[in-house]
Design a protein around this motif. Structure first.
Motif, mmCIF file in Angstrom:
data_model
loop_
_atom_site.group_PDB
_atom_site.id
_atom_site.type_symbol
_atom_site.label_atom_id
_atom_site.label_comp_id
_atom_site.label_asym_id
_atom_site.label_seq_id
_atom_site.Cartn_x
_atom_site.Cartn_y
_atom_site.Cartn_z
ATOM 1 N N ILE A 1 11.260 -6.981 0.700
ATOM 2 C CA ILE A 1 10.531 -5.730 0.903
ATOM 3 C C ILE A 1 10.708 -4.806 -0.295
ATOM 4 C CG2 ILE A 1 10.391 -3.640 2.321
ATOM 5 C CD1 ILE A 1 11.286 -5.452 4.667
ATOM 6 N N GLY A 2 11.943 -4.744 -0.808
ATOM 7 C CA GLY A 2 12.189 -3.926 -1.986
ATOM 8 C C GLY A 2 11.331 -4.359 -3.163
ATOM 9 N N TYR A 3 11.180 -5.676 -3.321
ATOM 10 C CA TYR A 3 10.335 -6.206 -4.386
ATOM 11 C C TYR A 3 8.883 -5.773 -4.187
ATOM 12 C CZ TYR A 3 7.634 -9.636 -7.060
ATOM 13 O OH TYR A 3 6.742 -10.244 -7.893
ATOM 14 N N LEU A 4 8.403 -5.820 -2.935
ATOM 15 C CA LEU A 4 7.027 -5.425 -2.650
ATOM 16 C C LEU A 4 6.796 -3.950 -2.949
ATOM 17 C CD1 LEU A 4 6.341 -7.244 0.761
ATOM 18 C CD2 LEU A 4 5.552 -7.922 -1.507
ATOM 19 N N LEU A 5 7.798 -3.115 -2.695
ATOM 20 C CA LEU A 5 7.652 -1.676 -2.928
ATOM 21 C C LEU A 5 7.588 -1.344 -4.412
ATOM 22 C CD1 LEU A 5 10.101 -0.219 -0.246
ATOM 23 C CD2 LEU A 5 7.597 -0.143 -0.224
ATOM 24 N N GLY A 6 8.209 -2.172 -5.238
ATOM 25 C CA GLY A 6 8.154 -1.941 -6.680
ATOM 26 C C GLY A 6 8.748 -0.603 -7.072
ATOM 27 N N ASN A 7 7.983 0.180 -7.823
ATOM 28 C CA ASN A 7 8.461 1.475 -8.311
ATOM 29 C C ASN A 7 8.653 2.494 -7.200
ATOM 30 O OD1 ASN A 7 8.476 0.574 -10.968
ATOM 31 N ND2 ASN A 7 6.340 1.204 -11.322
ATOM 32 N N ASN A 8 8.127 2.223 -6.015
ATOM 33 C CA ASN A 8 8.281 3.146 -4.886
ATOM 34 C C ASN A 8 9.560 2.901 -4.087
ATOM 35 O OD1 ASN A 8 5.714 4.643 -5.095
ATOM 36 N ND2 ASN A 8 4.801 2.639 -4.712
ATOM 37 N N LEU A 9 10.342 1.899 -4.488
ATOM 38 C CA LEU A 9 11.631 1.646 -3.837
ATOM 39 C C LEU A 9 12.650 2.673 -4.319
ATOM 40 C CD1 LEU A 9 13.668 -0.088 -2.212
ATOM 41 C CD2 LEU A 9 13.941 -1.490 -4.278
ATOM 42 N N SER A 10 13.194 3.448 -3.379
ATOM 43 C CA SER A 10 14.175 4.481 -3.734
ATOM 44 C C SER A 10 15.583 3.916 -3.793
ATOM 45 C CB SER A 10 14.122 5.632 -2.721
ATOM 46 O OG SER A 10 12.870 6.266 -2.765
ATOM 47 N N PHE A 11 15.987 3.244 -2.704
ATOM 48 C CA PHE A 11 17.322 2.658 -2.619
ATOM 49 C C PHE A 11 17.387 1.800 -1.364
ATOM 50 C CE2 PHE A 11 17.386 7.026 -0.942
ATOM 51 C CZ PHE A 11 17.776 6.816 0.372
ATOM 52 N N PHE A 12 18.529 1.137 -1.161
ATOM 53 C CA PHE A 12 18.763 0.323 0.031
ATOM 54 C C PHE A 12 19.816 0.995 0.911
ATOM 55 C CE2 PHE A 12 17.124 -2.772 -2.990
ATOM 56 C CZ PHE A 12 16.269 -3.536 -2.213
ATOM 57 N N ILE A 13 19.766 0.655 2.200
ATOM 58 C CA ILE A 13 20.755 1.135 3.165
ATOM 59 C C ILE A 13 21.325 -0.071 3.890
ATOM 60 C CG2 ILE A 13 21.152 2.600 5.191
ATOM 61 C CD1 ILE A 13 18.639 4.175 4.377
ATOM 62 N N LYS B 1 0.813 -1.226 0.000
ATOM 63 C CA LYS B 1 0.000 0.000 0.000
ATOM 64 C C LYS B 1 0.839 1.264 0.000
ATOM 65 C CE LYS B 1 -4.064 -1.996 2.295
ATOM 66 N NZ LYS B 1 -4.910 -1.984 3.533
ATOM 67 N N ILE B 2 2.135 1.145 0.240
ATOM 68 C CA ILE B 2 3.012 2.327 0.261
ATOM 69 C C ILE B 2 3.103 2.908 -1.143
ATOM 70 C CG2 ILE B 2 5.388 3.126 0.613
ATOM 71 C CD1 ILE B 2 5.625 1.070 2.855
ATOM 72 N N LYS B 3 2.804 4.186 -1.278
ATOM 73 C CA LYS B 3 2.731 4.817 -2.597
ATOM 74 C C LYS B 3 3.643 6.041 -2.720
ATOM 75 C CE LYS B 3 -0.343 1.857 -3.919
ATOM 76 N NZ LYS B 3 0.047 0.747 -4.824
ATOM 77 N N LYS B 4 4.693 6.099 -1.919
ATOM 78 C CA LYS B 4 5.639 7.208 -2.039
ATOM 79 C C LYS B 4 7.062 6.666 -1.946
ATOM 80 C CE LYS B 4 5.553 8.411 2.899
ATOM 81 N NZ LYS B 4 5.405 9.521 3.856
ATOM 82 N N PRO B 5 8.051 7.418 -2.419
ATOM 83 C CA PRO B 5 9.438 6.939 -2.395
ATOM 84 C C PRO B 5 9.869 6.511 -0.991
ATOM 85 C CG PRO B 5 9.261 8.926 -3.708
ATOM 86 C CD PRO B 5 7.935 8.758 -3.022
ATOM 87 N N THR B 6 10.372 5.295 -0.883
ATOM 88 C CA THR B 6 10.733 4.710 0.404
ATOM 89 C C THR B 6 12.000 3.887 0.248
ATOM 90 O OG1 THR B 6 8.380 4.560 0.977
ATOM 91 C CG2 THR B 6 9.910 3.275 2.319
ATOM 92 N N ALA B 7 12.891 3.985 1.221
ATOM 93 C CA ALA B 7 14.119 3.186 1.222
ATOM 94 C C ALA B 7 13.944 1.987 2.143
ATOM 95 C CB ALA B 7 15.295 4.036 1.681
ATOM 96 N N VAL B 8 14.840 1.017 2.021
ATOM 97 C CA VAL B 8 14.805 -0.194 2.840
ATOM 98 C C VAL B 8 16.140 -0.364 3.534
ATOM 99 C CG1 VAL B 8 14.586 -2.711 2.849
ATOM 100 C CG2 VAL B 8 13.145 -1.331 1.331
ATOM 101 N N PHE B 9 16.108 -0.616 4.840
ATOM 102 C CA PHE B 9 17.327 -0.848 5.616
ATOM 103 C C PHE B 9 17.620 -2.343 5.622
ATOM 104 C CE2 PHE B 9 20.324 -1.025 8.992
ATOM 105 C CZ PHE B 9 20.838 0.257 9.160
ATOM 106 N N GLY B 10 18.765 -2.727 5.052
ATOM 107 C CA GLY B 10 19.153 -4.134 4.997
ATOM 108 C C GLY B 10 19.069 -4.686 3.590
ATOM 109 N N THR B 11 20.063 -5.525 3.221
ATOM 110 C CA THR B 11 20.109 -6.084 1.868
ATOM 111 C C THR B 11 20.169 -7.605 1.865
ATOM 112 O OG1 THR B 11 22.519 -5.775 1.844
ATOM 113 C CG2 THR B 11 21.176 -4.024 0.863
ATOM 114 N N ALA B 12 19.849 -8.231 3.002
ATOM 115 C CA ALA B 12 19.703 -9.688 3.019
ATOM 116 C C ALA B 12 18.343 -10.020 2.403
ATOM 117 C CB ALA B 12 19.831 -10.216 4.434
ATOM 118 N N TYR B 13 17.887 -11.276 2.554
ATOM 119 C CA TYR B 13 16.667 -11.670 1.861
ATOM 120 C C TYR B 13 15.445 -10.874 2.308
ATOM 121 C CZ TYR B 13 16.252 -14.858 5.934
ATOM 122 O OH TYR B 13 16.184 -15.398 7.192
#
Length: 333
Positions: free
Chosen positions: A267-279, A250-262
């Motif tokens: 989560i990045g996949y779920l965000l789709g086009n709203n994924l900004s980057f990873f930290i 349901k998140i519809k704005k640019p959002t980053a994700v903390f962590g790059t494990a599975y």
């Protein structure tokens, strides 16, 4: 993917359909362990300590080992645990076992490694002082049969070491496609106790993971915890996972994700086009990419974007206190 509860041990397993087995084989045909870091093992951020490689932390947690002996590392991957063990215990003879031999040449170059077995466990003819399964036991579809085979390979006073994800602390383990079995501390203990007389846990445990030790005899073992009496993983946890998935979608704005494990990748996949980057705090991942999005260190990120923090309450609190410059959305698991 269908999940069911093992009747005898109460741990959760995936249903091994023909389609599932076929897809897992396809996954392994092009699998590169620790691909983002070029094969470097994942580091863990223990409370009040500098980040360290997972294997080094596990080795430190084991009771004092004899000055010499022999170790079999089952499901050796790219040899990360063997490398760390060879540094900590220079007089031990080391052996690797993995049904995939892509890493055989490099593993055999590790100091102390005597042989690499790409054969099933029952075909190995050596007895060992220590057998380790570092994030390999959860990939096995018949854990009790594996334990019986391992017991035959251990010397009478030998030690079994198992390290697996803790689904009680990380519900996202359920969606890791090639993880067949899912354990809590109590269900892992119940599973191992079907075959081994003594099961115990080192005091030092890595967040969201389980380190377990087992012996064939009930000899005294100092500085360890007994099997915890925690509840088995329940359908409620899966309901929580489904709720989280719906929230993320349901998140519809640019959002980053903390962590790059599975977890982070999912989560990045779920965000789709709203994924900004990873930290990620692991500096070896800085500047790399995941899902075609750049990975930044927390100190590089300004407080003008939401950052999803999908960790358990204690870990989320520790991360938030370290990086107060970030605008976290805390989704504890």
């Amino acid at each position: 993917i269908a999940l069911y509860k093992c009747v005898s041990c109460q741990h959760i397993q995936k249903q091994l359909t023909e389609e599932y087995i076929r897809e897992v084989k396809k996954l392994y045909s092009d699998y590169k362990i620790y691909d983002i870091t070029g094969g470097r093992e994942q580091v863990k951020f223990m409370k009040n300590n500098l980040p360290r490689a997972r294997s080094s932390i596990i080795i430190d947690s084991i009771n004092k080992l004899p000055s010499s002996g022999n170790l079999l590392d089952v499901g050796s991957g790219n040899g990360a645990f063997l490398k760390a063990f060879s540094v900590a215990h220079k007089n031990w003879d080391l052996y690797a076992q993995d049904l995939y031999d892509d890493e055989k040449e490099d593993i055999c170059k590790i100091s102390g490694v005597k042989d690499f077995f790409s054969i099933p466990l029952p075909e190995i003819k050596i007895k060992f002082d220590l057998i380790s399964l570092i994030h390999s036991f959860e990939h096995m579809d018949q854990p009790i049969l594996i334990l019986k085979n391992l017991k035959k390979l251990l010397k009478t006073d030998g030690l079994l070491l198992i390290q697996v994800p803790n689904i009680e602390k990380n519900m996202f383990d359920a969606i890791v496609y090639d993880h067949i079995s899912h354990f809590t501390p109590s269900t892992l203990a119940s599973t191992v106790e079907t075959t081994f007389e003594q099961v115990f846990f080192p005091e030092k445990q890595i967040s969201k993971e389980i380190t377990l030790l087992a012996k064939q005899t009930k000899a005294p073992s100092p500085s360890v915890k007994k099997s915890p009496k925690t509840k088995a993983f329940s359908p409620i946890n899966l309901g929580k996972l489904n709720s989280f998935i719906k929230y993320a979608e349901k998140i519809k704005k640019p959002t980053a994700v903390f962590g790059t494990a599975y977890t982070g990748a999912f989560i990045g996949y779920l965000l789709g086009n709203n994924l900004s980057f990873f930290i990620d705090e692991d500096e070896s991942r800085q500047g790399k990419s995941l899902l075609d999005k750049k990975i930044y260190h927390p100190k590089e990120v300004a407080k003008n974007i939401d950052v999803i923090l999908p960790f358990d309450k204690n870990q989320a609190k520790n991360i938030s206190s370290r990086w107060q410059n970030l605008n976290f959305i805390t989704l504890t698991t």
